[in-house]
Design a protein around this motif. Structure first.
Motif, PDB file in Angstrom:
ATOM      1  N   GLU A 110      38.867  10.414  -5.084  1.00  0.00           N
ATOM      2  CA  GLU A 110      37.791  11.173  -5.708  1.00  0.00           C
ATOM      3  C   GLU A 110      37.091  10.320  -6.759  1.00  0.00           C
ATOM      4  N   VAL A 111      35.828  10.636  -7.016  1.00  0.00           N
ATOM      5  CA  VAL A 111      35.018   9.863  -7.948  1.00  0.00           C
ATOM      6  C   VAL A 111      35.388  10.213  -9.381  1.00  0.00           C
TER       7      VAL A 111
ATOM      8  N   ILE B 179      24.547   7.575  -7.466  1.00  0.00           N
ATOM      9  CA  ILE B 179      23.939   7.844  -6.167  1.00  0.00           C
ATOM     10  C   ILE B 179      25.015   8.444  -5.260  1.00  0.00           C
ATOM     11  N   THR B 180      24.814   9.678  -4.851  1.00  0.00           N
ATOM     12  CA  THR B 180      25.821  10.406  -4.084  1.00  0.00           C
ATOM     13  C   THR B 180      26.212   9.684  -2.799  1.00  0.00           C
ATOM     14  N   ALA B 181      25.217   9.130  -2.101  1.00  0.00           N
ATOM     15  CA  ALA B 181      25.499   8.454  -0.824  1.00  0.00           C
ATOM     16  C   ALA B 181      26.398   7.237  -1.023  1.00  0.00           C
TER      17      ALA B 181
ATOM     18  N   GLU C 213      19.737   0.690  -0.960  1.00  0.00           N
ATOM     19  CA  GLU C 213      20.623   1.778  -1.371  1.00  0.00           C
ATOM     20  C   GLU C 213      20.958   1.720  -2.858  1.00  0.00           C
TER      21      GLU C 213
ATOM     22  N   ASP D  20      28.546   6.856  -3.556  1.00  0.00           N
ATOM     23  CA  ASP D  20      29.863   7.389  -3.912  1.00  0.00           C
ATOM     24  C   ASP D  20      30.655   7.749  -2.655  1.00  0.00           C
ATOM     25  N   GLN D  21      29.981   8.359  -1.695  1.00  0.00           N
ATOM     26  CA  GLN D  21      30.656   8.765  -0.466  1.00  0.00           C
ATOM     27  C   GLN D  21      31.105   7.551   0.336  1.00  0.00           C
TER      28      GLN D  21
ATOM     29  N   SER E 211      30.771   7.920 -11.438  1.00  0.00           N
ATOM     30  CA  SER E 211      29.861   7.802 -10.307  1.00  0.00           C
ATOM     31  C   SER E 211      28.929   6.597 -10.422  1.00  0.00           C
ATOM     32  N   THR E 212      28.466   6.134  -9.272  1.00  0.00           N
ATOM     33  CA  THR E 212      27.425   5.095  -9.233  1.00  0.00           C
ATOM     34  C   THR E 212      26.076   5.671  -9.642  1.00  0.00           C
TER      35      THR E 212
ATOM     36  N   ARG F  18      25.187  -1.377  -9.267  1.00  0.00           N
ATOM     37  CA  ARG F  18      25.880  -0.107  -9.503  1.00  0.00           C
ATOM     38  C   ARG F  18      27.382  -0.330  -9.638  1.00  0.00           C
TER      39      ARG F  18
END
Length: 254
Positions: free
Chosen positions: A83-84, A90-92, A59, A94-95, A87-88, A65
């Motif tokens: 909330e971000v 990578i959206t996944a 990942e 972050d979630q 960000s890292t 990251r």
């Protein structure tokens, strides 16, 4: 009659002659009953339950990251929004961080003896070394837990001369798997009030693992100390500041 207000460098704002009881209000999710309460802003959040995130090496996409999450919590410590901020990439991931923060719990901030909502920022570092599937050396550590055997606590139990005494051993049960096959050290300092209550804990050396750092902070914050006083300080009080450190060594679990 509408009036236009122009502020250099800012957008144009329009003002209207509404009465105070008709002004629109903005309500934050989960804080409707606290919208008029004072809000504490902080750059270092203290946690009762630190966010737990699990991820695999793949990942990270071949590199470590990091991210910064903006956290809002109500006066009970419940996270009401996350909330971000950074960000890292990578959206996944972050979630996953958002989900972990929303499931965690913040230590309420007290102002004038009353808990108030807070907004703060938490930094996360996700490394290949700490990935869930990086299990090298974890088998022998799976049943091992570290207690609070700090440098000062060891001296105290050996009846050596110390500037202060922990009233009891701070409560800590740290899963050795968090070390990720590497020795870790946490150094910290803290202030003590006149009753011996720890008021502020600040890390002067991080372990490299957020979960370890936060558990040490929580252990120290929940303890009480007895300060050695001289005849010169019996009738006056000056806030005291002390240093300590705790080492987590793999060999202690062999």
């Amino acid at each position: 009659m509408n009036k236009a207000l122009f502020i250099p460098g800012l957008i144009c704002l329009s003002t209207y002659g509404y009465s105070a009881d008709k002004l629109p209000t903005i309500q934050v999710k989960g804080e409707q009953s606290e919208r008029n309460a004072p809000l504490h802003l902080t750059t270092r959040i203290q946690w009762i339950k630190f966010p737990q995130i699990q991820y695999h090496t793949a990942e990270l996409k071949t590199q470590d990251r990091s991210a910064i999450i903006r956290v809002s919590a109500n006066s009970s410590g419940q996270v009401t929004d996350a909330e971000v901020q950074e960000s890292t990439g990578i959206t996944a991931l972050d979630q996953k961080l958002i989900d972990a923060v929303e499931a965690a719990k913040v230590k309420p901030y007290s102002k004038n003896g009353k808990a108030v909502p807070i907004v703060g920022y938490q930094t996360f570092t996700l490394t290949i070394e700490n990935a869930q599937d990086n299990t090298q050396g974890q088998g022998q550590l799976s049943e091992c837990h570290f207690t609070f055997n700090s440098k000062h606590w060891i001296k105290q139990t050996q009846d050596k001369s110390v500037a202060f005494h922990y009233m009891q051993q701070p409560q800590l049960s740290l899963d050795a798997v968090l070390l990720k096959n590497k020795d870790r050290t946490v150094k910290f300092k803290f202030k003590v009030d006149q009753q011996g209550k720890v008021k502020r804990v600040k890390l002067t050396q991080l372990s490299g693992v957020n979960a370890i750092d936060q558990q040490v902070i929580q252990a120290v914050e929940q303890t009480q100390v007895q300060v050695k006083r001289s005849y010169r300080t019996l009738w006056t009080f000056k806030p005291s500041s002390f240093n300590d450190e705790i080492q987590f060594k793999l060999k202690d679990c062999n």
